[in-house]
Write a protein that holds these residues in place. Sequence first.
Motif, PDB file in Angstrom:
ATOM      1  N   ASP A 153     168.891  36.017  15.858  1.00 40.97           N
ATOM      2  CA  ASP A 153     167.497  35.921  16.307  1.00 40.97           C
ATOM      3  C   ASP A 153     166.572  36.599  15.305  1.00 40.97           C
ATOM      4  O   ASP A 153     166.564  37.830  15.170  1.00 40.97           O
ATOM      5  CB  ASP A 153     167.362  36.555  17.695  1.00 40.97           C
ATOM      6  CG  ASP A 153     166.032  36.250  18.351  1.00 40.97           C
ATOM      7  OD1 ASP A 153     164.985  36.558  17.733  1.00 40.97           O
ATOM      8  OD2 ASP A 153     166.020  35.713  19.470  1.00 40.97           O
ATOM      9  N   ASP A 168     167.737  18.677  20.102  1.00 46.91           N
ATOM     10  CA  ASP A 168     168.174  20.057  20.325  1.00 46.91           C
ATOM     11  C   ASP A 168     167.156  20.734  21.236  1.00 46.91           C
ATOM     12  O   ASP A 168     165.962  20.752  20.936  1.00 46.91           O
ATOM     13  CB  ASP A 168     168.277  20.807  18.998  1.00 46.91           C
ATOM     14  CG  ASP A 168     168.603  22.284  19.192  1.00 46.91           C
ATOM     15  OD1 ASP A 168     169.728  22.575  19.623  1.00 46.91           O
ATOM     16  OD2 ASP A 168     167.723  23.116  18.938  1.00 46.91           O
ATOM     17  N   GLN A 210     166.375  24.324  22.898  1.00 52.25           N
ATOM     18  CA  GLN A 210     166.712  25.739  22.928  1.00 52.25           C
ATOM     19  C   GLN A 210     166.564  26.307  24.341  1.00 52.25           C
ATOM     20  O   GLN A 210     165.849  25.754  25.192  1.00 52.25           O
ATOM     21  CB  GLN A 210     165.784  26.515  21.991  1.00 52.25           C
ATOM     22  CG  GLN A 210     164.362  26.595  22.540  1.00 52.25           C
ATOM     23  CD  GLN A 210     163.384  27.268  21.634  1.00 52.25           C
ATOM     24  OE1 GLN A 210     162.476  26.617  21.154  1.00 52.25           O
ATOM     25  NE2 GLN A 210     163.519  28.550  21.420  1.00 52.25           N
ATOM     26  N   GLN A 236     165.260  32.096  24.011  1.00 49.11           N
ATOM     27  CA  GLN A 236     165.871  32.263  22.693  1.00 49.11           C
ATOM     28  C   GLN A 236     164.964  31.760  21.581  1.00 49.11           C
ATOM     29  O   GLN A 236     164.258  30.766  21.762  1.00 49.11           O
ATOM     30  CB  GLN A 236     167.201  31.514  22.614  1.00 49.11           C
ATOM     31  CG  GLN A 236     168.337  32.193  23.349  1.00 49.11           C
ATOM     32  CD  GLN A 236     169.649  31.454  23.185  1.00 49.11           C
ATOM     33  OE1 GLN A 236     169.665  30.273  22.893  1.00 49.11           O
ATOM     34  NE2 GLN A 236     170.750  32.150  23.378  1.00 49.11           N
ATOM     35  N   THR A 296     170.178  27.266  17.386  1.00 45.89           N
ATOM     36  CA  THR A 296     171.457  27.004  18.030  1.00 45.89           C
ATOM     37  C   THR A 296     172.518  26.610  17.012  1.00 45.89           C
ATOM     38  O   THR A 296     172.225  26.198  15.892  1.00 45.89           O
ATOM     39  CB  THR A 296     171.326  25.858  19.050  1.00 45.89           C
ATOM     40  OG1 THR A 296     170.933  24.665  18.348  1.00 45.89           O
ATOM     41  CG2 THR A 296     170.306  26.182  20.132  1.00 45.89           C
ATOM     42  N   THR A 344     172.015  23.045  15.792  1.00 51.33           N
ATOM     43  CA  THR A 344     171.054  22.836  14.707  1.00 51.33           C
ATOM     44  C   THR A 344     171.704  23.051  13.348  1.00 51.33           C
ATOM     45  O   THR A 344     171.489  22.272  12.411  1.00 51.33           O
ATOM     46  CB  THR A 344     169.852  23.789  14.863  1.00 51.33           C
ATOM     47  OG1 THR A 344     169.250  23.577  16.143  1.00 51.33           O
ATOM     48  CG2 THR A 344     168.808  23.531  13.791  1.00 51.33           C
ATOM     49  N   THR A 395     163.646  18.929  17.865  1.00 46.52           N
ATOM     50  CA  THR A 395     163.915  20.228  18.488  1.00 46.52           C
ATOM     51  C   THR A 395     162.689  20.804  19.193  1.00 46.52           C
ATOM     52  O   THR A 395     161.548  20.506  18.825  1.00 46.52           O
ATOM     53  CB  THR A 395     164.423  21.237  17.434  1.00 46.52           C
ATOM     54  OG1 THR A 395     164.710  22.490  18.058  1.00 46.52           O
ATOM     55  CG2 THR A 395     163.393  21.467  16.332  1.00 46.52           C
ATOM     56  N   ASN A 410     162.467  24.094  19.242  1.00 46.90           N
ATOM     57  CA  ASN A 410     162.386  25.428  18.640  1.00 46.90           C
ATOM     58  C   ASN A 410     161.366  25.444  17.494  1.00 46.90           C
ATOM     59  O   ASN A 410     161.658  25.021  16.375  1.00 46.90           O
ATOM     60  CB  ASN A 410     163.758  25.866  18.119  1.00 46.90           C
ATOM     61  CG  ASN A 410     163.800  27.345  17.806  1.00 46.90           C
ATOM     62  OD1 ASN A 410     162.779  27.961  17.523  1.00 46.90           O
ATOM     63  ND2 ASN A 410     164.990  27.931  17.863  1.00 46.90           N
TER      64      ASN A 410
END
Length: 322
Positions: free
Chosen positions: A129, A240, A242, A246, A250, A253, A265, A267
């Motif tokens: 992260d 994707d 998330q 988060q 991932t 990804t 995605t 994210n």
Amino acid sequence: MKKILFIGLNFFGYDDAICQELKNNNYDVDFFSGLTPITSKRKAFIRFNMKRQLKKGEISHQKQILRNIKSDYDIVFVIGGVETSQSFILKLKEKNPKAKYILYLWDSFDRMPNIKSVLHYFDSIYSFDRLDCLNCPSMSFLPLFYRNEYSKEVIKDTNVDIYHLGSQHSNRLKIIKKIARQCDQKKISHRFRLRVGKITYWRHIIFGGELKGSKQYLIFEDWSHQRNSNSIQEAKAILDIQHPTQVGLTMRTIELLAMQKKIITTNKDIVNYDFYSPENVYIIDTENPLIDEKFFSRPNLEIDKTIIEKYSIKNWVNTIFS
């Protein structure tokens, strides 16, 4: 040959891949899952939020690990999770006081706030992260990895525009339904599958819930890596989604990066990574996930192999254990 005690999460074969890569680097590895096995009894405790019984199960599982580990490890490597407690780490240190302790987090602080209390017991700490690392100077940022079987040329022929395979949680089904309706209107083909437990499914059917009427998106058994890999190859782009709490990318990804597939995605933090390009990555909003048909016909931007190799399991292991 250095000896490593590896306490992982027993997650979809990724621990096995890490063990194999460590052995390829001439480490002697003993692996134990840090998560208490999910028995039918434990599932009932989780369902009814029986915290006392859950804690007793965790303590019993940790005692079993402590009984079976050796006392001469050079490195103790822990992938942190919700069950990584101070008492367990202290007992590990009592049995292996001379070992180097390394922690890797592939979940965010928001999803396991207990982990902050054990950070000071480790010599090195890594996290997937990026924002957690910015807020915690003692941690080093290290994204997740792709397994070796994903680093291969994809087939050229595709038979579906968007594919998604994941576990059902949080807002995933809601997002998928919104995207599916839009895809149907725009004649964009899709194959969406969410893994859910049979008991959870039938509870929604009987008592009402979001899974009712959604069976076309659900599967009840895990798909193998090979089946998932084949489905990825057959798709033009992979969706994707998330977890809402988060920020780290991932595993999916990173695997798509290795396969050089188009990514759709939720994210938004992906723009901060060195492989990001709008030709290859399309970011959608969770509340209003608009899909642009032109994204599928837009040629991919070729990514430098040295960038892709940064995210390999080989480089991940070398970074942590060098």
